[in-house]
Design a protein around this motif. Structure first.
Motif, PDB file in Angstrom:
ATOM      1  N   ASN A  21      15.700  41.785 -11.505  1.00 35.32           N
ATOM      2  CA  ASN A  21      15.387  42.426 -10.223  1.00 35.32           C
ATOM      3  C   ASN A  21      15.918  43.853 -10.166  1.00 35.32           C
ATOM      4  OD1 ASN A  21      13.949  40.260  -9.234  1.00 35.32           O
ATOM      5  ND2 ASN A  21      15.712  39.344  -8.234  1.00 35.32           N
ATOM      6  N   SER A  22      17.061  44.100 -10.784  1.00 36.40           N
ATOM      7  CA  SER A  22      17.601  45.465 -10.827  1.00 36.40           C
ATOM      8  C   SER A  22      16.668  46.376 -11.610  1.00 36.40           C
ATOM      9  CB  SER A  22      18.988  45.470 -11.462  1.00 36.40           C
ATOM     10  OG  SER A  22      19.882  44.712 -10.689  1.00 36.40           O
ATOM     11  N   LEU A  23      16.168  45.892 -12.740  1.00 38.67           N
ATOM     12  CA  LEU A  23      15.241  46.688 -13.541  1.00 38.67           C
ATOM     13  C   LEU A  23      13.954  46.951 -12.776  1.00 38.67           C
ATOM     14  CD1 LEU A  23      14.335  48.054 -16.156  1.00 38.67           C
ATOM     15  CD2 LEU A  23      13.548  45.803 -16.943  1.00 38.67           C
ATOM     16  N   MET A  24      13.416  45.949 -12.124  1.00 37.47           N
ATOM     17  CA  MET A  24      12.182  46.130 -11.363  1.00 37.47           C
ATOM     18  C   MET A  24      12.387  47.125 -10.213  1.00 37.47           C
ATOM     19  SD  MET A  24       9.730  44.457 -12.810  1.00 37.47           S
ATOM     20  CE  MET A  24      10.492  45.091 -14.304  1.00 37.47           C
ATOM     21  N   ALA A  25      13.554  47.085  -9.578  1.00 37.77           N
ATOM     22  CA  ALA A  25      13.853  48.035  -8.501  1.00 37.77           C
ATOM     23  C   ALA A  25      13.918  49.458  -9.062  1.00 37.77           C
ATOM     24  CB  ALA A  25      15.171  47.665  -7.816  1.00 37.77           C
ATOM     25  N   PHE A  26      14.572  49.622 -10.215  1.00 35.46           N
ATOM     26  CA  PHE A  26      14.654  50.940 -10.857  1.00 35.46           C
ATOM     27  C   PHE A  26      13.259  51.441 -11.221  1.00 35.46           C
ATOM     28  CE2 PHE A  26      15.255  53.556 -14.736  1.00 35.46           C
ATOM     29  CZ  PHE A  26      16.018  54.573 -14.187  1.00 35.46           C
ATOM     30  N   LEU A  27      12.443  50.589 -11.790  1.00 37.74           N
ATOM     31  CA  LEU A  27      11.099  50.988 -12.184  1.00 37.74           C
ATOM     32  C   LEU A  27      10.206  51.288 -10.986  1.00 37.74           C
ATOM     33  CD1 LEU A  27      10.439  48.624 -15.219  1.00 37.74           C
ATOM     34  CD2 LEU A  27      11.047  51.059 -15.243  1.00 37.74           C
ATOM     35  N   SER A  28      10.521  50.709  -9.828  1.00 39.92           N
ATOM     36  CA  SER A  28       9.743  51.023  -8.633  1.00 39.92           C
ATOM     37  C   SER A  28       9.965  52.474  -8.196  1.00 39.92           C
ATOM     38  CB  SER A  28      10.074  50.067  -7.487  1.00 39.92           C
ATOM     39  OG  SER A  28      11.303  50.399  -6.872  1.00 39.92           O
ATOM     40  N   ARG A  59       8.954  48.991   0.567  1.00 36.96           N
ATOM     41  CA  ARG A  59       7.587  48.533   0.298  1.00 36.96           C
ATOM     42  C   ARG A  59       7.562  47.464  -0.790  1.00 36.96           C
ATOM     43  NH1 ARG A  59       3.542  49.870   3.670  1.00 36.96           N
ATOM     44  NH2 ARG A  59       2.115  50.154   1.955  1.00 36.96           N
ATOM     45  N   GLY A  60       8.511  47.539  -1.726  1.00 35.05           N
ATOM     46  CA  GLY A  60       8.568  46.560  -2.797  1.00 35.05           C
ATOM     47  C   GLY A  60       9.344  45.308  -2.454  1.00 35.05           C
ATOM     48  N   GLY A  61       9.985  45.309  -1.306  1.00 33.24           N
ATOM     49  CA  GLY A  61      10.745  44.138  -0.876  1.00 33.24           C
ATOM     50  C   GLY A  61      12.046  43.936  -1.631  1.00 33.24           C
ATOM     51  N   PHE A  62      12.620  45.029  -2.149  1.00 32.15           N
ATOM     52  CA  PHE A  62      13.888  44.922  -2.886  1.00 32.15           C
ATOM     53  C   PHE A  62      15.064  44.942  -1.918  1.00 32.15           C
ATOM     54  CE2 PHE A  62      10.929  46.842  -5.922  1.00 32.15           C
ATOM     55  CZ  PHE A  62      11.023  45.916  -6.940  1.00 32.15           C
ATOM     56  N   SER A  63      16.094  44.199  -2.252  1.00 33.12           N
ATOM     57  CA  SER A  63      17.266  44.107  -1.377  1.00 33.12           C
ATOM     58  C   SER A  63      18.163  45.331  -1.533  1.00 33.12           C
ATOM     59  CB  SER A  63      18.069  42.845  -1.704  1.00 33.12           C
ATOM     60  OG  SER A  63      18.657  42.963  -2.986  1.00 33.12           O
ATOM     61  N   ASP A  64      18.912  45.618  -0.490  1.00 34.53           N
ATOM     62  CA  ASP A  64      19.854  46.735  -0.515  1.00 34.53           C
ATOM     63  C   ASP A  64      20.924  46.553  -1.586  1.00 34.53           C
ATOM     64  OD1 ASP A  64      18.500  47.946   1.554  1.00 34.53           O
ATOM     65  OD2 ASP A  64      19.879  47.239   3.104  1.00 34.53           O
ATOM     66  N   ASP A  69      22.872  49.141  -8.479  1.00 35.57           N
ATOM     67  CA  ASP A  69      22.383  48.983  -9.853  1.00 35.57           C
ATOM     68  C   ASP A  69      21.446  50.122 -10.231  1.00 35.57           C
ATOM     69  OD1 ASP A  69      23.814  46.620  -9.885  1.00 35.57           O
ATOM     70  OD2 ASP A  69      22.050  45.341  -9.672  1.00 35.57           O
ATOM     71  N   VAL A  70      20.576  50.513  -9.317  1.00 37.66           N
ATOM     72  CA  VAL A  70      19.652  51.620  -9.570  1.00 37.66           C
ATOM     73  C   VAL A  70      20.427  52.907  -9.792  1.00 37.66           C
ATOM     74  CG1 VAL A  70      17.849  53.054  -8.515  1.00 37.66           C
ATOM     75  CG2 VAL A  70      17.702  50.561  -8.393  1.00 37.66           C
ATOM     76  N   ARG A  71      21.463  53.135  -9.028  1.00 35.51           N
ATOM     77  CA  ARG A  71      22.252  54.351  -9.189  1.00 35.51           C
ATOM     78  C   ARG A  71      22.988  54.369 -10.524  1.00 35.51           C
ATOM     79  NH1 ARG A  71      25.733  56.143  -4.622  1.00 35.51           N
ATOM     80  NH2 ARG A  71      25.592  58.061  -5.815  1.00 35.51           N
ATOM     81  N   VAL A  72      23.428  53.212 -11.003  1.00 40.18           N
ATOM     82  CA  VAL A  72      24.061  53.133 -12.323  1.00 40.18           C
ATOM     83  C   VAL A  72      23.040  53.495 -13.400  1.00 40.18           C
ATOM     84  CG1 VAL A  72      25.037  51.526 -14.014  1.00 40.18           C
ATOM     85  CG2 VAL A  72      25.867  51.503 -11.657  1.00 40.18           C
ATOM     86  N   MET A  73      21.830  52.961 -13.272  1.00 38.73           N
ATOM     87  CA  MET A  73      20.786  53.273 -14.253  1.00 38.73           C
ATOM     88  C   MET A  73      20.379  54.744 -14.189  1.00 38.73           C
ATOM     89  SD  MET A  73      18.431  49.856 -14.393  1.00 38.73           S
ATOM     90  CE  MET A  73      18.633  49.226 -12.734  1.00 38.73           C
ATOM     91  N   GLU A  74      20.341  55.296 -12.985  1.00 35.36           N
ATOM     92  CA  GLU A  74      20.038  56.721 -12.829  1.00 35.36           C
ATOM     93  C   GLU A  74      21.093  57.558 -13.557  1.00 35.36           C
ATOM     94  OE1 GLU A  74      19.672  59.967  -9.182  1.00 35.36           O
ATOM     95  OE2 GLU A  74      20.984  58.226  -8.978  1.00 35.36           O
ATOM     96  N   GLU A  75      22.356  57.229 -13.354  1.00 36.06           N
ATOM     97  CA  GLU A  75      23.452  57.969 -13.991  1.00 36.06           C
ATOM     98  C   GLU A  75      23.365  57.878 -15.517  1.00 36.06           C
ATOM     99  OE1 GLU A  75      28.299  57.852 -14.060  1.00 36.06           O
ATOM    100  OE2 GLU A  75      27.278  57.206 -12.245  1.00 36.06           O
ATOM    101  N   ALA A  76      22.961  56.723 -16.023  1.00 35.44           N
ATOM    102  CA  ALA A  76      22.824  56.545 -17.468  1.00 35.44           C
ATOM    103  C   ALA A  76      21.601  57.290 -18.006  1.00 35.44           C
ATOM    104  CB  ALA A  76      22.728  55.067 -17.810  1.00 35.44           C
ATOM    105  N   ALA A  77      20.543  57.390 -17.207  1.00 40.32           N
ATOM    106  CA  ALA A  77      19.306  58.021 -17.661  1.00 40.32           C
ATOM    107  C   ALA A  77      19.388  59.538 -17.687  1.00 40.32           C
ATOM    108  CB  ALA A  77      18.147  57.583 -16.762  1.00 40.32           C
ATOM    109  N   LEU A  78      20.127  60.142 -16.772  1.00 45.32           N
ATOM    110  CA  LEU A  78      20.148  61.603 -16.665  1.00 45.32           C
ATOM    111  C   LEU A  78      20.565  62.310 -17.955  1.00 45.32           C
ATOM    112  CD1 LEU A  78      21.344  62.157 -13.004  1.00 45.32           C
ATOM    113  CD2 LEU A  78      19.159  62.851 -14.012  1.00 45.32           C
ATOM    114  N   PRO A  79      21.640  61.908 -18.640  1.00 46.94           N
ATOM    115  CA  PRO A  79      21.976  62.604 -19.889  1.00 46.94           C
ATOM    116  C   PRO A  79      20.877  62.478 -20.941  1.00 46.94           C
ATOM    117  CG  PRO A  79      23.816  61.237 -19.150  1.00 46.94           C
ATOM    118  CD  PRO A  79      22.647  60.928 -18.279  1.00 46.94           C
ATOM    119  N   ILE A  80      20.207  61.368 -20.967  1.00 50.05           N
ATOM    120  CA  ILE A  80      19.124  61.171 -21.935  1.00 50.05           C
ATOM    121  C   ILE A  80      17.946  62.057 -21.587  1.00 50.05           C
ATOM    122  CG2 ILE A  80      17.466  59.488 -22.844  1.00 50.05           C
ATOM    123  CD1 ILE A  80      19.739  57.354 -22.274  1.00 50.05           C
ATOM    124  N   LEU A  81      17.575  62.076 -20.317  1.00 53.13           N
ATOM    125  CA  LEU A  81      16.459  62.908 -19.878  1.00 53.13           C
ATOM    126  C   LEU A  81      16.733  64.388 -20.101  1.00 53.13           C
ATOM    127  CD1 LEU A  81      15.572  61.063 -16.554  1.00 53.13           C
ATOM    128  CD2 LEU A  81      14.193  61.127 -18.649  1.00 53.13           C
TER     129      LEU A  81
END
Length: 86
Positions: A21-28, A59-64, A69-81
């Motif tokens: 669910n964390s991955l799906m929220a990030f991909l949304s 809109r995707g029905g993801f929980s708060d 988790d999304v913010r952790v993935m964002e932080e990990a993605a920024l150096p790569i991007l």
């Protein structure tokens, strides 16, 4: 729309069920990146547009609870991007 993990094709690396669910929220939010143009240096990925991500979450029905988790993935993605490796 949340896709059950068992429906994902085998071409993807395995994702633990507890992280699905964390991955799906990030991909949304995957089209909601803020990018800044820096002339000849190219683009700088600044981070996710949180206002737009809020809409994607609702809109995707993801929980708060998934937001951290999304913010952790964002932080990990920024150096790569921003690494410049194309």
């Amino acid at each position: 729309m949340q896709i059950p993990a068992k429906e994902v094709e085998e071409e993807f690396d395995p994702v633990a069920e507890c992280n699905w669910n964390s991955l799906m929220a990030f991909l949304s939010c995957d089209t909601q990146w803020r990018v800044s143009g820096v002339g000849m240096a190219g683009l700088v990925w600044v981070g996710l547009d949180y206002t737009a991500c809020d809409v994607a979450f609702r809109r995707g029905g993801f929980s708060d609870e998934l937001w951290n988790d999304v913010r952790v993935m964002e932080e990990a993605a920024l150096p790569i991007l921003n690494s410049g490796d194309d």
